[in-house]
Design an enzyme around this catalytic site. Structure first.
Site, PDB file in Angstrom:
ATOM      1  CG  ASP A  87      -0.615  -8.400  25.981  1.00 41.37           C
ATOM      2  OD1 ASP A  87      -0.651  -9.606  26.226  1.00 41.37           O
ATOM      3  OD2 ASP A  87      -1.410  -7.842  25.178  1.00 41.37           O
TER       4      ASP A  87
ATOM      5  CG  HIS B 150      -0.639 -13.423  30.191  1.00 43.56           C
ATOM      6  ND1 HIS B 150      -1.082 -12.484  29.282  1.00 43.56           N
ATOM      7  CD2 HIS B 150      -0.958 -14.630  29.655  1.00 43.56           C
ATOM      8  CE1 HIS B 150      -1.651 -13.099  28.245  1.00 43.56           C
ATOM      9  NE2 HIS B 150      -1.592 -14.398  28.454  1.00 43.56           N
TER      10      HIS B 150
ATOM     11  CG  HIS C 197       1.951 -16.445  25.936  1.00 44.01           C
ATOM     12  ND1 HIS C 197       1.525 -17.338  24.965  1.00 44.01           N
ATOM     13  CD2 HIS C 197       0.831 -15.839  26.401  1.00 44.01           C
ATOM     14  CE1 HIS C 197       0.207 -17.272  24.854  1.00 44.01           C
ATOM     15  NE2 HIS C 197      -0.242 -16.371  25.730  1.00 44.01           N
TER      16      HIS C 197
ATOM     17  CG  ASN D  91      -4.550 -17.542  29.727  1.00 42.95           C
ATOM     18  OD1 ASN D  91      -4.927 -17.750  30.878  1.00 42.95           O
ATOM     19  ND2 ASN D  91      -4.541 -16.339  29.189  1.00 42.95           N
TER      20      ASN D  91
ATOM     21  N   GLY E  62      -8.118 -20.360  27.632  1.00 47.42           N
ATOM     22  CA  GLY E  62      -8.097 -18.995  27.105  1.00 47.42           C
ATOM     23  C   GLY E  62      -6.854 -18.656  26.303  1.00 47.42           C
ATOM     24  CD  GLN E  63      -1.728 -21.582  24.395  1.00 45.63           C
ATOM     25  OE1 GLN E  63      -2.080 -22.643  24.895  1.00 45.63           O
ATOM     26  NE2 GLN E  63      -0.548 -21.411  23.848  1.00 45.63           N
TER      27      GLN E  63
END
Ligand code: 5GP
Ligand code: ZN
Length: 112
Positions: free
Chosen positions: A30, A100, A98, A85, A91-92
């Site tokens: 990230d 995390h 994806h 998310n 919270g995307q």
């Protein structure tokens, strides 16, 4: 999806710090890490979010790759967290599915 940032990372158009890649999956660090280890694991095929996945093999490859990556990076011993998310309140911020992978510090619970 020609204007999707994670599609561009997956196809090499945008350079990224890859930690894993196979036919279906890409994983890279990230750009704004929230923990000492913060990896994004994505299917190369574009799905806007988890809610769009109808093919169970996507989950199979995404989750099994994530666990493999954690093992390869030595994250198993102290543990890690996997987060997906989904949607606005989830919270995307990037509309390409994806996962995390977060590790390397004590992670708080409940999440903010
Ligand atoms: P979300 O908020 O959608 O769950 O997560 C998106 C993540 O993608 C964020 O943690 C953000 O830092 C990361 N991100 C956004 N743009 C890029 C980029 O161009 N490269 C990388 N490596 N990560 C990115
Ligand atoms: Zn995409």
């Amino acid at each position: 999806m020609s204007d999707c940032i994670f599609c561009k990372i997956a196809n090499g158009e945008i350079p990224s710090d890859f930690v894993y890649e196979d036919e279906n999956i890409a994983a890279f660090r990230d750009v704004n890490p929230q923990a000492p280890a913060h990896i994004l694991v994505i299917p190369k095929k574009h799905y806007a979010s988890a809610a769009e996945v109808t093919d169970a093999s996507v989950w199979s490859s995404l989750m099994s790759s994530a666990v493999k990556i954690a093992r390869k990076l030595g994250l198993e011993e102290n543990g890690y967290r996997m987060v997906i998310n989904t949607g606005e309140q989830g919270g995307q911020t990037v509309p390409h599915l994806h996962l995390h992978m977060l590790a390397g510090r004590n992670l708080g619970w409940p999440p903010g």
